[in-house]
Design a protein around this motif. Structure first.
Motif, PDB file in Angstrom:
ATOM      1  N   TYR A 155       0.927  -1.211  -0.109  1.00 36.62           N
ATOM      2  CA  TYR A 155       0.067  -0.063   0.091  1.00 36.62           C
ATOM      3  C   TYR A 155       0.855   1.259   0.219  1.00 36.62           C
ATOM      4  N   VAL A 156       2.085   1.332   0.502  1.00 35.06           N
ATOM      5  CA  VAL A 156       2.871   2.409   0.364  1.00 35.06           C
ATOM      6  C   VAL A 156       4.267   2.415  -0.244  1.00 35.06           C
ATOM      7  N   ASP A 157       4.624   1.334  -0.923  1.00 30.87           N
ATOM      8  CA  ASP A 157       5.830   1.291  -1.774  1.00 30.87           C
ATOM      9  C   ASP A 157       5.756   1.831  -2.992  1.00 30.87           C
ATOM     10  N   PRO A 158       6.434   2.612  -3.692  1.00 25.15           N
ATOM     11  CA  PRO A 158       6.173   3.229  -4.970  1.00 25.15           C
ATOM     12  C   PRO A 158       6.994   2.115  -5.905  1.00 25.15           C
ATOM     13  N   GLY A 159       7.807   1.369  -5.711  1.00 23.92           N
ATOM     14  CA  GLY A 159       8.046   0.331  -6.622  1.00 23.92           C
ATOM     15  C   GLY A 159       7.095  -0.789  -6.575  1.00 23.92           C
ATOM     16  N   PHE A 160       6.345  -0.925  -5.749  1.00 26.67           N
ATOM     17  CA  PHE A 160       5.403  -2.121  -5.704  1.00 26.67           C
ATOM     18  C   PHE A 160       4.104  -1.388  -6.642  1.00 26.67           C
ATOM     19  N   PHE A 161       3.744  -0.373  -6.211  1.00 25.33           N
ATOM     20  CA  PHE A 161       2.835   0.331  -7.008  1.00 25.33           C
ATOM     21  C   PHE A 161       3.125   0.329  -8.634  1.00 25.33           C
ATOM     22  N   GLN A 162       4.459   0.653  -9.047  1.00 21.13           N
ATOM     23  CA  GLN A 162       4.685   0.745 -10.300  1.00 21.13           C
ATOM     24  C   GLN A 162       4.644  -0.729 -10.787  1.00 21.13           C
ATOM     25  N   LEU A 163       4.833  -1.886 -10.288  1.00 17.54           N
ATOM     26  CA  LEU A 163       4.572  -3.214 -10.658  1.00 17.54           C
ATOM     27  C   LEU A 163       2.969  -3.521 -10.874  1.00 17.54           C
ATOM     28  N   ALA A 188      -7.838   7.210   5.318  1.00 15.01           N
ATOM     29  CA  ALA A 188      -6.629   8.145   5.567  1.00 15.01           C
ATOM     30  C   ALA A 188      -5.883   7.539   6.631  1.00 15.01           C
ATOM     31  N   ALA A 189      -6.536   7.021   7.769  1.00 16.42           N
ATOM     32  CA  ALA A 189      -5.935   6.841   9.153  1.00 16.42           C
ATOM     33  C   ALA A 189      -5.400   5.237   8.647  1.00 16.42           C
ATOM     34  N   MET A 190      -5.899   4.714   7.761  1.00 19.94           N
ATOM     35  CA  MET A 190      -5.189   3.280   7.233  1.00 19.94           C
ATOM     36  C   MET A 190      -3.815   3.666   6.546  1.00 19.94           C
ATOM     37  N   GLN A 191      -4.022   4.725   5.785  1.00 20.10           N
ATOM     38  CA  GLN A 191      -2.467   5.078   4.772  1.00 20.10           C
ATOM     39  C   GLN A 191      -1.527   5.416   5.975  1.00 20.10           C
ATOM     40  N   ALA A 192      -1.923   6.190   6.821  1.00 22.40           N
ATOM     41  CA  ALA A 192      -0.942   6.852   8.022  1.00 22.40           C
ATOM     42  C   ALA A 192      -0.336   5.418   8.618  1.00 22.40           C
ATOM     43  N   GLY A 193      -1.216   4.565   9.280  1.00 25.34           N
ATOM     44  CA  GLY A 193      -0.853   3.511  10.151  1.00 25.34           C
ATOM     45  C   GLY A 193      -0.012   2.605   9.301  1.00 25.34           C
ATOM     46  N   LEU A 194      -0.225   2.330   8.022  1.00 27.11           N
ATOM     47  CA  LEU A 194       0.703   1.447   7.157  1.00 27.11           C
ATOM     48  C   LEU A 194       1.936   2.024   7.130  1.00 27.11           C
TER      49      LEU A 194
END
Length: 403
Positions: free
Chosen positions: A34-42, A360-366
């Protein structure tokens, strides 16, 4: 001790491992999903570009020249109805020098009507079917043929009134992928409905956080405990067996509310909301039907409306969301339509604001180093289905890349 971040390969392996577990042992995905740019690109290159993404409903493009400007995975896109009344999905990139002809810097609206699209840079102009119409001072360019220089098309389909795009161009047809889905929603005749509410949200969270929050109803007893849980309790929601390319969930009303709906259907009396969709079976009127056309077509059926969410993934921690309501033309003609529209717009905004807060709270916690692998409730079965879809899509993407 600080948790060591996983590599993209490790995240992918963790998704495969989660997808292999039975529902009774289901776990959450690693935070890097949910937070890593490299995984998002994949993910963007495989799951998202390889799937069908819904961009519009035909009622948002009524007249010839009506267009919607969108950005999806770094692709500037325009959805436009041509002079021939056909809807197309075109690139906004001018074939002359590569400028985005409808970039926001030029001050144009996100939606409008332009039968001719003009690039502000050198005044090249294009028909709504993408054909080059005008190109000043190009008469000395040797071998230049106007027919060779079009706005590039994207593969698209109109399915049940919704306009989808497939960026990779090689997905199976929607008629094949969503065939049972279509049968389930056929009574609503969505191609004949009209979008009457649009609420835009800029979302500082990953697209899967939105999808997972939306498709499971376990959270009714938490963040929606005063808005949705009183009429559709989390404990009574349930999910169909795995379908493959879409997920179907049932959110039945309480016996009291269900009896009120049944009585209203029998007598023809109003009970709030828009005028009911005609011809719906009673069992479809006494629940909300929740559907997720994978990867991210979020669609909800109710006795008097359809709710559709346009979700456009943008980055690991960002997506753009449009929440809409569609009703029948007869509902728009009802004498109390204006008052109902105002009340239902507020209702839609209120319970979606609750979702925006928890997302938003999920993204912050992750992002925390203290995140642990969680366990899923049986009420979160749809999330398990999403995990299994992600694993399949990633696996297919890897296989295609290796060819």
């Amino acid at each position: 001790m600080t948790r060591k971040p996983r590599s993209v390969d490790d995240v992918r392996a963790a998704i495969f491992a989660a997808a292999d577990l039975p529902l009774e042992r289901a776990v959450t995905l690693p935070p890097e999903a949910y937070v890593d740019p490299g995984f998002f690109q994949l993910e963007a290159d495989t799951v998202l570009a390889g799937g069908w993404i819904c961009l519009a409903h035909v009622s948002q493009l009524k007249a010839k020249g009506d267009y919607i400007r969108l950005d999806l995975l770094d692709e500037p896109i325009v959805v436009i109805r041509g002079r021939d009344d056909e809807i197309r999905v075109l690139s906004r990139v001018c074939p002359h020098r590569g400028a985005d002809i409808l970039h926001p810097v030029f001050g144009g609206p996100n939606e409008g009507n332009e039968k001719i699209l003009v690039c502000p840079y050198h005044r090249w102009s294009f028909e709504a079917d993408g054909a080059l119409k005008g190109c000043p001072e190009m008469d000395r360019a040797e071998g230049f043929e106007k027919s060779d220089w079009r706005l590039a098309p994207f593969r698209h389909e109109v399915w049940e009134g919704f306009v989808f795009v497939n960026l990779s161009g090689d997905a199976a047809p929607l008629a094949e992928l969503y065939a049972p889905f279509r049968e389930m929603i056929a009574p609503w005749r969505t191609a004949e409905m009209e979008v009457v509410i649009e609420l835009k949200w800029d979302c500082a969270f990953n697209w899967k956080i939105m999808v997972e929050n939306w498709i499971e109803s376990y959270h009714h007893l938490g963040i929606h405990h005063t808005t949705l849980n009183p009429s559709m309790p989390a404990a009574t929601t349930w999910t169909d067996e795995e379908q493959g390319h879409f997920i179907r969930c049932h959110l039945p009303f309480t016996p009291k509310v269900g009896a009120e709906v049944a009585e209203a259907a029998r007598t023809g009396d109003a009970m709030g909301g828009f005028a009911p969709v005609p011809g719906l079976p009673l069992d479809r009127q006494t629940e909300w039907g929740l559907y997720l056309g994978l990867p991210c077509f979020m669609f909800l059926t109710a006795r008097d409306r359809v709710i559709w969410y346009r979700l456009l993934p943008q980055a690991a921690d960002r997506c753009a969301l449009l929440t809409t309501t569609l009703v029948t033309k007869a509902a728009k003609d009802a004498p109390d339509y204006a008052d109902v529209l105002a009340a239902e717009t507020k209702m839609l905004s209120d319970f979606h604001m609750e979702d925006m807060q928890v997302n938003a709270a999920m993204q912050a916690g992750l992002k925390s180093s203290k995140v642990v692998k969680g366990r899923l409730s049986h009420l979160e079965q749809p999330i398990w289905h999403v995990q299994r879809y992600l694993a399949r899509a990633l696996s297919e993407g890897i296989a295609e890349a290796a060819q």
